[in-house]
Motif scaffolding. Structure first.
Motif, short mmCIF file in Angstrom:
data_model
loop_
_atom_site.label_atom_id
_atom_site.label_comp_id
_atom_site.label_asym_id
_atom_site.label_seq_id
_atom_site.Cartn_x
_atom_site.Cartn_y
_atom_site.Cartn_z
N PRO A 100 8.01 8.69 -6.12
CA PRO A 100 6.94 7.69 -6.17
C PRO A 100 6.46 7.32 -4.76
O PRO A 100 5.35 6.86 -4.59
N CYS A 101 7.28 7.55 -3.75
CA CYS A 101 6.90 7.24 -2.37
C CYS A 101 5.72 8.09 -1.91
O CYS A 101 4.92 7.67 -1.07
N GLN A 102 5.59 9.29 -2.45
CA GLN A 102 4.51 10.18 -2.04
C GLN A 102 3.16 9.74 -2.56
O GLN A 102 2.14 10.25 -2.11
N SER A 103 3.14 8.81 -3.48
CA SER A 103 1.86 8.26 -3.93
C SER A 103 1.75 6.78 -3.56
O SER A 103 0.92 6.08 -4.10
N CYS A 104 2.58 6.34 -2.64
CA CYS A 104 2.60 4.92 -2.29
C CYS A 104 2.38 4.70 -0.80
O CYS A 104 1.27 4.51 -0.37
N GLY A 105 3.44 4.67 -0.02
CA GLY A 105 3.34 4.42 1.42
C GLY A 105 3.25 2.95 1.79
O GLY A 105 3.05 2.62 2.95
N ALA A 106 3.40 2.06 0.81
CA ALA A 106 3.24 0.63 1.09
C ALA A 106 4.27 0.12 2.10
O ALA A 106 3.93 -0.67 2.98
N CYS A 107 5.51 0.57 2.00
CA CYS A 107 6.53 0.08 2.93
C CYS A 107 6.25 0.53 4.35
O CYS A 107 6.59 -0.16 5.31
N CYS A 108 5.57 1.66 4.50
CA CYS A 108 5.25 2.20 5.82
C CYS A 108 4.01 1.56 6.41
O CYS A 108 3.63 1.86 7.54
N SER A 109 3.37 0.71 5.65
CA SER A 109 2.18 0.01 6.16
C SER A 109 2.26 -1.48 5.82
O SER A 109 1.26 -2.12 5.52
N TYR A 110 3.47 -2.00 5.88
CA TYR A 110 3.71 -3.41 5.55
C TYR A 110 3.69 -4.31 6.78
O TYR A 110 3.13 -5.39 6.77
#
Length: 111
Positions: free
Chosen positions: A13-23
């Motif tokens: 699911p991280c490959q369609s998210c990235g929210a933690c990397c842009s928090y």
């Protein structure tokens, strides 16, 4: 999440998210890494204080793609420990996904 934790038949699911990397520009910090581990991270991705990953605003410079659509980490194999401990569905994941208006994902259940 270790590389081996991602089932090749099921996309993370991280490959369609990235929210933690842009928090937050303070999120991708170095904590327990030794000098040998830090030397593996390409210098263009390390901040000037050498205390964490370089960020563009709140977004880690090693994140490519569009948050909530398709993302990937340019240094996944050598990413900092803080990145390795953030797991899909955990409290940090939920906090970052909320900030980006993304639906929460269920946390992984221990086997």
């Amino acid at each position: 999440m270790a590389d081996s934790d991602i089932d090749a038949t099921e996309a993370s699911p991280c490959q369609s998210c990235g929210a933690c990397c842009s928090y937050s520009e303070n999120w991708p910090r170095f904590t327990v890494e030794d000098d040998a581990q830090l030397e593996l991270i390409p210098p263009q991705f390390v901040n000037t204080r050498q205390s964490g990953m370089r960020c563009d605003g709140d977004r880690c410079s090693a994140l490519s793609g569009r948050v909530g659509e398709a993302t990937r980490c340019e240094v996944y194999a050598v990413r900092p420990e803080v990145c390795r401990t953030c797991l899909p569905g955990d409290a940090e994941c939920a906090m970052a996904r909320r900030r980006h208006g993304l639906p929460l994902i269920p946390s992984a259940q221990p086997a």
